[in-house]
Design a protein around this motif. Structure first.
Motif, PDB file in Angstrom:
ATOM      1  N   ALA B 103      25.593  -0.869 -18.915  1.00 22.20           N
ATOM      2  CA  ALA B 103      25.884   0.047 -17.815  1.00 22.20           C
ATOM      3  C   ALA B 103      25.353   1.434 -18.113  1.00 22.20           C
ATOM      4  O   ALA B 103      24.968   2.186 -17.239  1.00 22.20           O
ATOM      5  CB  ALA B 103      27.386   0.098 -17.586  1.00 22.20           C
ATOM      6  N   PHE B 650      37.941  10.210 -29.369  1.00 16.64           N
ATOM      7  CA  PHE B 650      38.599  11.063 -28.382  1.00 16.64           C
ATOM      8  C   PHE B 650      37.908  10.941 -27.034  1.00 16.64           C
ATOM      9  O   PHE B 650      38.541  10.741 -25.996  1.00 16.64           O
ATOM     10  CB  PHE B 650      38.554  12.506 -28.873  1.00 16.64           C
ATOM     11  CG  PHE B 650      39.122  13.493 -27.899  1.00 16.64           C
ATOM     12  CD1 PHE B 650      40.482  13.611 -27.746  1.00 16.64           C
ATOM     13  CD2 PHE B 650      38.289  14.289 -27.128  1.00 16.64           C
ATOM     14  CE1 PHE B 650      41.012  14.508 -26.846  1.00 16.64           C
ATOM     15  CE2 PHE B 650      38.805  15.189 -26.228  1.00 16.64           C
ATOM     16  CZ  PHE B 650      40.171  15.308 -26.085  1.00 16.64           C
ATOM     17  N   GLU B 654      39.395   9.524 -23.537  1.00 17.60           N
ATOM     18  CA  GLU B 654      39.431  10.339 -22.321  1.00 17.60           C
ATOM     19  C   GLU B 654      38.731   9.615 -21.180  1.00 17.60           C
ATOM     20  O   GLU B 654      39.229   9.555 -20.047  1.00 17.60           O
ATOM     21  CB  GLU B 654      38.745  11.688 -22.569  1.00 17.60           C
ATOM     22  CG  GLU B 654      39.490  12.585 -23.514  1.00 17.60           C
ATOM     23  CD  GLU B 654      40.745  13.175 -22.887  1.00 17.60           C
ATOM     24  OE1 GLU B 654      40.619  13.891 -21.888  1.00 17.60           O
ATOM     25  OE2 GLU B 654      41.855  12.892 -23.401  1.00 17.60           O
ATOM     26  N   LEU B 656      38.187   6.457 -20.879  1.00 23.37           N
ATOM     27  CA  LEU B 656      38.960   5.288 -20.483  1.00 23.37           C
ATOM     28  C   LEU B 656      40.052   5.692 -19.505  1.00 23.37           C
ATOM     29  O   LEU B 656      40.274   5.045 -18.481  1.00 23.37           O
ATOM     30  CB  LEU B 656      39.586   4.675 -21.731  1.00 23.37           C
ATOM     31  CG  LEU B 656      39.807   3.178 -21.657  1.00 23.37           C
ATOM     32  CD1 LEU B 656      38.475   2.481 -21.521  1.00 23.37           C
ATOM     33  CD2 LEU B 656      40.536   2.694 -22.882  1.00 23.37           C
ATOM     34  N   LYS B 657      40.734   6.782 -19.884  1.00 20.18           N
ATOM     35  CA  LYS B 657      41.810   7.281 -19.026  1.00 20.18           C
ATOM     36  C   LYS B 657      41.291   7.513 -17.617  1.00 20.18           C
ATOM     37  O   LYS B 657      41.890   7.093 -16.636  1.00 20.18           O
ATOM     38  CB  LYS B 657      42.336   8.595 -19.610  1.00 20.18           C
ATOM     39  CG  LYS B 657      43.771   8.493 -20.113  1.00 20.18           C
ATOM     40  CD  LYS B 657      44.228   9.867 -20.536  1.00 20.18           C
ATOM     41  CE  LYS B 657      45.026   9.790 -21.817  1.00 20.18           C
ATOM     42  NZ  LYS B 657      45.249  11.119 -22.389  1.00 20.18           N
ATOM     43  N   LYS B 659      38.539   6.346 -16.202  1.00 17.87           N
ATOM     44  CA  LYS B 659      38.123   5.100 -15.553  1.00 17.87           C
ATOM     45  C   LYS B 659      39.336   4.377 -15.006  1.00 17.87           C
ATOM     46  O   LYS B 659      39.342   3.888 -13.880  1.00 17.87           O
ATOM     47  CB  LYS B 659      37.418   4.190 -16.573  1.00 17.87           C
ATOM     48  CG  LYS B 659      36.063   4.667 -16.983  1.00 17.87           C
ATOM     49  CD  LYS B 659      34.975   4.159 -16.056  1.00 17.87           C
ATOM     50  CE  LYS B 659      33.645   4.772 -16.474  1.00 17.87           C
ATOM     51  NZ  LYS B 659      32.643   4.790 -15.458  1.00 17.87           N
ATOM     52  N   TRP B 660      40.374   4.285 -15.851  1.00 12.89           N
ATOM     53  CA  TRP B 660      41.561   3.573 -15.420  1.00 12.89           C
ATOM     54  C   TRP B 660      42.119   4.202 -14.159  1.00 12.89           C
ATOM     55  O   TRP B 660      42.478   3.535 -13.211  1.00 12.89           O
ATOM     56  CB  TRP B 660      42.632   3.596 -16.520  1.00 12.89           C
ATOM     57  CG  TRP B 660      42.480   2.490 -17.501  1.00 12.89           C
ATOM     58  CD1 TRP B 660      42.144   2.615 -18.806  1.00 12.89           C
ATOM     59  CD2 TRP B 660      42.656   1.094 -17.275  1.00 12.89           C
ATOM     60  NE1 TRP B 660      42.096   1.390 -19.405  1.00 12.89           N
ATOM     61  CE2 TRP B 660      42.407   0.433 -18.489  1.00 12.89           C
ATOM     62  CE3 TRP B 660      42.988   0.334 -16.157  1.00 12.89           C
ATOM     63  CZ2 TRP B 660      42.480  -0.935 -18.618  1.00 12.89           C
ATOM     64  CZ3 TRP B 660      43.073  -1.036 -16.286  1.00 12.89           C
ATOM     65  CH2 TRP B 660      42.819  -1.660 -17.500  1.00 12.89           C
ATOM     66  N   ARG B 661      42.163   5.528 -14.210  1.00 14.63           N
ATOM     67  CA  ARG B 661      42.742   6.213 -13.056  1.00 14.63           C
ATOM     68  C   ARG B 661      41.924   5.941 -11.809  1.00 14.63           C
ATOM     69  O   ARG B 661      42.462   5.681 -10.741  1.00 14.63           O
ATOM     70  CB  ARG B 661      42.839   7.709 -13.343  1.00 14.63           C
ATOM     71  CG  ARG B 661      43.963   7.926 -14.323  1.00 14.63           C
ATOM     72  CD  ARG B 661      44.550   9.305 -14.290  1.00 14.63           C
ATOM     73  NE  ARG B 661      45.623   9.327 -15.274  1.00 14.63           N
ATOM     74  CZ  ARG B 661      45.825  10.289 -16.143  1.00 14.63           C
ATOM     75  NH1 ARG B 661      45.055  11.347 -16.146  1.00 14.63           N
ATOM     76  NH2 ARG B 661      46.822  10.220 -16.987  1.00 14.63           N
ATOM     77  N   LEU B 663      40.037   3.389 -11.312  1.00 16.25           N
ATOM     78  CA  LEU B 663      40.226   1.986 -10.964  1.00 16.25           C
ATOM     79  C   LEU B 663      41.520   1.799 -10.189  1.00 16.25           C
ATOM     80  O   LEU B 663      41.573   1.103  -9.173  1.00 16.25           O
ATOM     81  CB  LEU B 663      40.292   1.177 -12.253  1.00 16.25           C
ATOM     82  CG  LEU B 663      39.524  -0.125 -12.253  1.00 16.25           C
ATOM     83  CD1 LEU B 663      38.054   0.165 -12.064  1.00 16.25           C
ATOM     84  CD2 LEU B 663      39.745  -0.832 -13.562  1.00 16.25           C
ATOM     85  N   ILE B 664      42.565   2.417 -10.702  1.00 13.85           N
ATOM     86  CA  ILE B 664      43.860   2.297 -10.030  1.00 13.85           C
ATOM     87  C   ILE B 664      43.727   2.788  -8.607  1.00 13.85           C
ATOM     88  O   ILE B 664      44.149   2.159  -7.646  1.00 13.85           O
ATOM     89  CB  ILE B 664      44.928   3.133 -10.763  1.00 13.85           C
ATOM     90  CG1 ILE B 664      45.086   2.622 -12.177  1.00 13.85           C
ATOM     91  CG2 ILE B 664      46.244   3.090 -10.028  1.00 13.85           C
ATOM     92  CD1 ILE B 664      45.691   3.645 -13.103  1.00 13.85           C
ATOM     93  N   ASN B 667      41.777   0.328  -6.593  1.00 14.68           N
ATOM     94  CA  ASN B 667      42.569  -0.875  -6.367  1.00 14.68           C
ATOM     95  C   ASN B 667      43.580  -0.657  -5.259  1.00 14.68           C
ATOM     96  O   ASN B 667      43.765  -1.492  -4.382  1.00 14.68           O
ATOM     97  CB  ASN B 667      43.332  -1.254  -7.638  1.00 14.68           C
ATOM     98  CG  ASN B 667      42.461  -2.093  -8.560  1.00 14.68           C
ATOM     99  OD1 ASN B 667      41.400  -2.536  -8.132  1.00 14.68           O
ATOM    100  ND2 ASN B 667      42.895  -2.282  -9.775  1.00 14.68           N
ATOM    101  N   ARG B 691      30.662  -9.272  -0.645  1.00 21.28           N
ATOM    102  CA  ARG B 691      30.674  -8.515  -1.879  1.00 21.28           C
ATOM    103  C   ARG B 691      32.081  -8.047  -2.239  1.00 21.28           C
ATOM    104  O   ARG B 691      32.497  -8.115  -3.374  1.00 21.28           O
ATOM    105  CB  ARG B 691      29.746  -7.306  -1.770  1.00 21.28           C
ATOM    106  CG  ARG B 691      29.176  -6.917  -3.097  1.00 21.28           C
ATOM    107  CD  ARG B 691      28.030  -5.992  -2.917  1.00 21.28           C
ATOM    108  NE  ARG B 691      27.011  -6.563  -2.079  1.00 21.28           N
ATOM    109  CZ  ARG B 691      26.481  -5.942  -1.020  1.00 21.28           C
ATOM    110  NH1 ARG B 691      26.881  -4.746  -0.680  1.00 21.28           N
ATOM    111  NH2 ARG B 691      25.556  -6.520  -0.318  1.00 21.28           N
ATOM    112  N   GLU B 694      34.207 -10.689  -3.766  1.00 24.19           N
ATOM    113  CA  GLU B 694      33.880 -11.177  -5.113  1.00 24.19           C
ATOM    114  C   GLU B 694      34.842 -10.622  -6.154  1.00 24.19           C
ATOM    115  O   GLU B 694      35.022  -9.431  -6.242  1.00 24.19           O
ATOM    116  CB  GLU B 694      32.453 -10.761  -5.470  1.00 24.19           C
ATOM    117  CG  GLU B 694      31.429 -11.759  -4.963  1.00 24.19           C
ATOM    118  CD  GLU B 694      30.037 -11.211  -5.068  1.00 24.19           C
ATOM    119  OE1 GLU B 694      29.184 -11.689  -4.316  1.00 24.19           O
ATOM    120  OE2 GLU B 694      29.824 -10.315  -5.884  1.00 24.19           O
TER     121      GLU B 694
END
Lengths: 694, 694
Positions: B103, B650, B654, B656-657, B659-661, B663-664, B667, B691, B694
């Motif tokens: 990516a 670190f 950060e 990840l945090k 991205k998660w947010r 994503l949430i 979603n 699409r 999927e």
């Protein structure tokens, strides 16, 4: 307390009080207003987004009471996101422990989720009450830990000083709470007890006489993992000593004067102290896994509040914060602290030698004129020595704290490690130097036994008095005061103490300074048993008895004497594990030497002392090697927990991969599609083409 | 080779050959077809998605040649996703090393990305050639490592046996390659050399006489990190020995017969071997960081190919694979392997004692009748002993490999560790037992010096012959054959050797069995120097000289004698670090004992030998303690690399945090939209619907 809160506005507060912030009675209004706004401000503005409210007057002593006491609470959503930030682990639906995330909250056990009552959002005044989300999911101790963390991370931005206090300088990144505390504007920050919970806990813990184990899970729930691990270790240590004590009793009963029979006992000693420490590591890991602290990844550690330096950019985070060069710190450690510690050790040895001189002198005097007063005189050196040791310990403790602070460690953990190390080495010397001198220089086993017994019994009696009777007495004094109030309240027809009174009562309780002294005591007891108990087999019995009362007195002091301490999500007993292991290595050496010196062994080498020493040294080296191999071979974490941890890691890796792929997929599609789609995809099955072009 | 590939279809192959798979000449067609289909099949069908093609005939020996040789390659996209799966680290745009992800590929340095030629997608036959993506971004060694990993993870699904071979049983999860290899259907799998690269590397490495360091980065690029770390360690070790050698020379020149002057030398020895090992850990970390293996997170380790057991579900991954109870393995280790090793050690000691007896007997014979033949006889015991030791080493090595295989370790790493441990202990005994016996039982320093010199010089000469001259001679023989072919080709007007010839040539080269023997040799040399060089100060000089030739002979054998080995992304020298550290602990003990035994020190304690021994033991304990404290205090990873690693962690936290947010957020949107979309999106733009579904 939680009960109180859920009962609604009994006391008329709009928040569930978690933490109390007490400012000086004469604190300036502008400073108070500034701090309160910082606490309740939104995160973008550098605030903590907590709720804060002033404590109202209690019923008694209205005039004397400090008005500047504030209750801090938080909305449930805020606490949940705080738990996520701190990486707290909670039990998942499948029974494993996982890092809590708000996105996944409904999959955690005991989370009474949004499904139940999606509409139960009440708006009281301007504040939104979010009662539906996981009430009781976070324990109060966890909530308080989160609030404490948020308060600690309140840092100055552009302020140059605390409003109203020109001298309380601030710079970007400086902890506000710490500066206000060091300048005396802030008196203390402490979490509140939960009266009902505490009653239940103390009943199951120490009030009923029982043969069951301590309720470690409840202790953890109320006091946090660090404290629960201490009590777990205390209990484990006591049980581990029982075989030792059982072996010791017949030695004491039948072979009292037969010092040369202790070879077997020393050998047992040696194996025992290696094995129990390895086994403790495993049970500690089991406990920590159950409590979810074992695999908790610590967030990036912020500098400890007392840390200072030149403003710069942290090379890791890129944030502005004080920096302090590592070389400077190392210079301070090796050129100042280390020589100081060595000097103190030398002083301690010197004092010991003076004591032995004085004792020898007193004995000669007594031998010359054996009167009663002379026999009293023989005790004088010991008394003087004991007092001097205590005074030296006290002074050294202050010096060590000052020095470690001056070393200016960036992290609280590294500060703690350096402090523990300093205090430990000195205490070890003070307690054991005289015993080593008697054992190996004077080689007087009778005197060694006497000294050991004296030291052990005295220190135990002293400890029990300091830890149980003194607090009990204080408690009784306080109780009398309470009684008076209670009787007053009884006439008013109330049952529960009002919040205001409770807060003020707790504010006056002593502050628990951490498990340091408790561990230190255990460490010294472990030393007595593992180093010399072959000379005085009753040591283990005494320590077991002491530990049993220790459990009760420590439990009592935690529940009734001290303010509630903030919980601390520890995964192990930290630097103490290392200290105990170092002690067990010293124990191997000491026991081998004692064995080598025993007449029983000496009789095997009648012609050559050299042979004896060489054999002793060889066996000792073999045992040390065996010990290291054992430490290496026995896994620190039990297999089944390793598997569980590996599964969690594997799952999170897999999940991450999937998420990434999903993310990439959608991104790629988007970018590819942007150009192509418009032109050619309007006809049929266009998505095929896009997919193959990737 | 890469050059050859980019030159297009010179040889008429549609793939860039990376790895060669050689099957038995008489392998059945159906088994071959099955294997090839497995290799090229898609991932969903349990294939490796690699490209595979049969090798065509060379120009010579058409009849004798094995037809069943296949070239394996891969599409670039496949390699990149393989690199991501393996978690390979590459240099990022900002100079740091990061785990490669497809990516994020454009942000990696040297990645000639999609921007340059987005349309350069050529379709040749059925195969799509994707020339645009990061050509040369992955080194050939990395590509080969990826292909090897993919081949190794080809596992049986529902097949019960290899088609055509009823006896080659398979079960779900069994490695196909391993089973075919153990049944002799598959002869070998090996990566191809790159002729051009190899020429350049060998020139800069060992062909030109120079004073510069080895080109470690190039070695790593060509042979992988494991090999480069070995050469790095060899170089480091040589430099670390130089001060030792410099100190040793004057001792040798001026104090030849003055054995009691070695106290200073022993003390120097002692400090030296502690310090260099700590320093190596740090430089190894620096190298590993530069090469991106330091913080590489290993993917979940699959069972080693030889692992067998009852089919079950892995408790970590939940996948079906053979399981073998840990208790059974532990029983095998402690009840069979351990006693066997101890027995062998006892045997080795026994043989040593017999040797000393024989030597004593030969000397008495010589003393009785000092003729020439008798003086020859005195050498017989040594020769017999040397031969017996070599034979024992050989037998033991096979036994150790068999036993470790029989212990049935699930992971390759744990297999390796157990094997190394077994072989190491035995070799240590075999090499040093006689020296220890001479030093501490016979206390004969003159004999110790002679034995040490003999052992050291003999083993060095033997090694040089085995590692340099023998290969050189083999190489010359092979070269003659090549010459003949070349001259034939010259008449045909060709310059480069055709691929077919090169492949067949390399297939006949010896296989390099890993760095085990090379490290073992260094380990024993380190032992000679650190344990006893105070008795024979020239040892360090000899080892330095040996190491210098060792660099050249090892480099030569890697480049010209052996098949190219698969690279191995190692982050450190693994269990060898531990072995060297154990040796340095033994060195402290040995040197202290040697110091204690020196006449110089003995003269300080003229009246009491006991005092001397006690002092020696005390100092030794102090030194050991100091050593452990040093190991503890000196950080294993240099500060600046710690900072870089912390920053990466670190940042990823950060990110990840965030991205998660994100994503949430999306979603939440999706679930909201799900209801709406179905109703209103059915009319136009159908691909959108597909699409999102999927």
């Amino acid at each position: 307390m939680l009960k109180r809160a859920s009962a609604g506005g009994d006391d008329g507060y709009r928040l569930t009080p978690l933490v109390v912030v007490e400012l000086a009675p004469d604190a300036k209004e502008e400073a108070i207003a500034w701090l309160l706004s910082k606490i309740s401000d939104s995160e973008q503005n550098g605030g903590a987004e907590l709720l804060v409210e002033q404590l109202r007057h209690g019923e008694a002593d209205r005039e004397k009471d400090n008005r500047n006491v504030f209750l801090v609470g938080a909305e449930r959503q805020r606490l949940l996101s705080g738990a996520e930030d701190l990486g707290l682990f909670k039990e998942f639906n499948d029974g494993s422990m996982r890092a809590f995330t708000c996105a996944n909250k409904d999959n955690f056990k005991d989370f009474k989720g949004t499904k139940v009552a999606a509409a139960a959002v009440a708006v009281v005044g301007k504040r939104k009450w979010d009662l539906r989300d996981g009430d009781g999911f976070l324990s109060m101790a966890e909530c308080q830990y989160i609030v404490k963390h948020e308060l600690d991370s309140l840092r100055a931005k552009n302020e140059t000083h605390v409003p109203g206090y020109e001298k309380a300088k601030l710079y970007p990144g400086k902890s506000i709470i710490r500066r206000m505390q060091s300048k005396g504007i802030l008196v203390q920050v402490f979490p509140l007890h939960e009266t009902e919970e505490l009653k239940r806990l103390s009943f199951s813990w120490y009030k009923k006489v029982k043969l069951s184990l301590q309720p470690l899970d409840d202790i953890r729930h109320y006091f946090g993992e660090g404290m629960a691990l201490y009590f777990g270790f205390l209990e484990y240590f006591t049980f581990a000593l029982v075989p030792m004590a059982l072996v010791g009793v017949p030695y004491y009963l039948f072979d009292w004067e037969d010092y040369d029979k202790y070879v077997l006992f020393a050998a047992f000693n040696l194996v025992w102290c290696t094995v129990i420490l390895e086994a403790w590591k495993r049970s500690s890991a089991t406990l920590a896994y159950r409590w979810g602290t074992l695999s908790r990844k610590k967030a990036f550690e912020e500098p400890r509040p007392g840390f200072h330096g030149v403003l710069g950019f942290n090379p890791v985070t890129g944030r502005e914060e004080p920096l302090y060069p590592n070389t400077k710190r190392l210079l301070r450690i090796y050129l100042v602290s280390l020589p100081f510690v060595l000097l103190c050790l030398y002083l301690s040895l010197y004092v010991m030698m003076v004591y032995f001189l004085m004792e020898g002198w007193a004995l000669t005097l007594y031998d010359a004129r054996p009167t009663f007063w002379m026999s009293v005189l023989t005790f004088v050196p010991s008394v003087i020595y004991a007092v001097v040791i205590e005074v030296m310990n006290l002074i050294y403790r202050y010096a060590a704290e000052f020095l470690t602070g001056w070393e200016n460690h960036r992290l609280e953990s590294s500060y703690q490690n350096h402090l523990v190390l300093k205090v430990l080495v000195f205490n070890f010397f003070n307690c054991f130097a005289s015993l080593f001198y008697i054992a190996f220089v004077m080689q007087d086993m009778v005197m060694l036994r006497q000294s050991l017994a004296t030291l052990l019994i005295t220190s135990q009696i002293l400890n029990q008095v300091m830890e149980a009777f003194l607090p009990y007495w204080l408690q009784r004094r306080r109780n009398k005061k309470m009684m008076r109030r209670a009787s007053k309240r009884a006439t008013l027809g109330e049952k529960e103490m009002p919040l205001a009174d409770q807060v003020r009562l707790e504010a006056n309780m002593s502050t628990y300074l951490g498990t340091f002294d408790d561990y230190l005591e255990l460490f010294l007891l472990f030393g007595y048993v593992s180093l010399f108990s072959c000379v005085y087999p009753l040591a283990a019995v005494l320590v077991v008895l002491n530990n049993i009362t220790e459990v009760y007195s420590d439990a009592f002091k935690m529940c009734c004497v001290f303010k509630r301490p903030f919980s601390d999500p520890a995964a192990n007993i930290g630097v103490w594990q290392l200290a105990f292991e170092a002690m067990s290595v010293i124990a191997v050496v000491t026991n081998c030497a004692l064995i080598g010196m025993s007449p029983q062994v000496k009789s095997y080498f009648p012609e050559s002392e050299t042979q004896l020493i060489l054999w002793t040294a060889a066996i000792e080296h073999g045992l040390l090697a065996l010990k290291f191999i054992l430490t290496f071979v026995i896994p620190d974490v039990p297999k089944h927990i390793q598997t569980k941890l590996a599964r969690l890691e594997f799952e999170s890796l897999e999940a991450l991969k999937k998420k990434w792929r999903a993310l990439i997929g959608s991104n790629d599609l988007k970018s590819h599609a942007s150009g192509l789609r418009l032109r050619c995809l309007r006809r049929r099955r266009p998505e095929r083409l896009i997919r193959t072009a990737e």
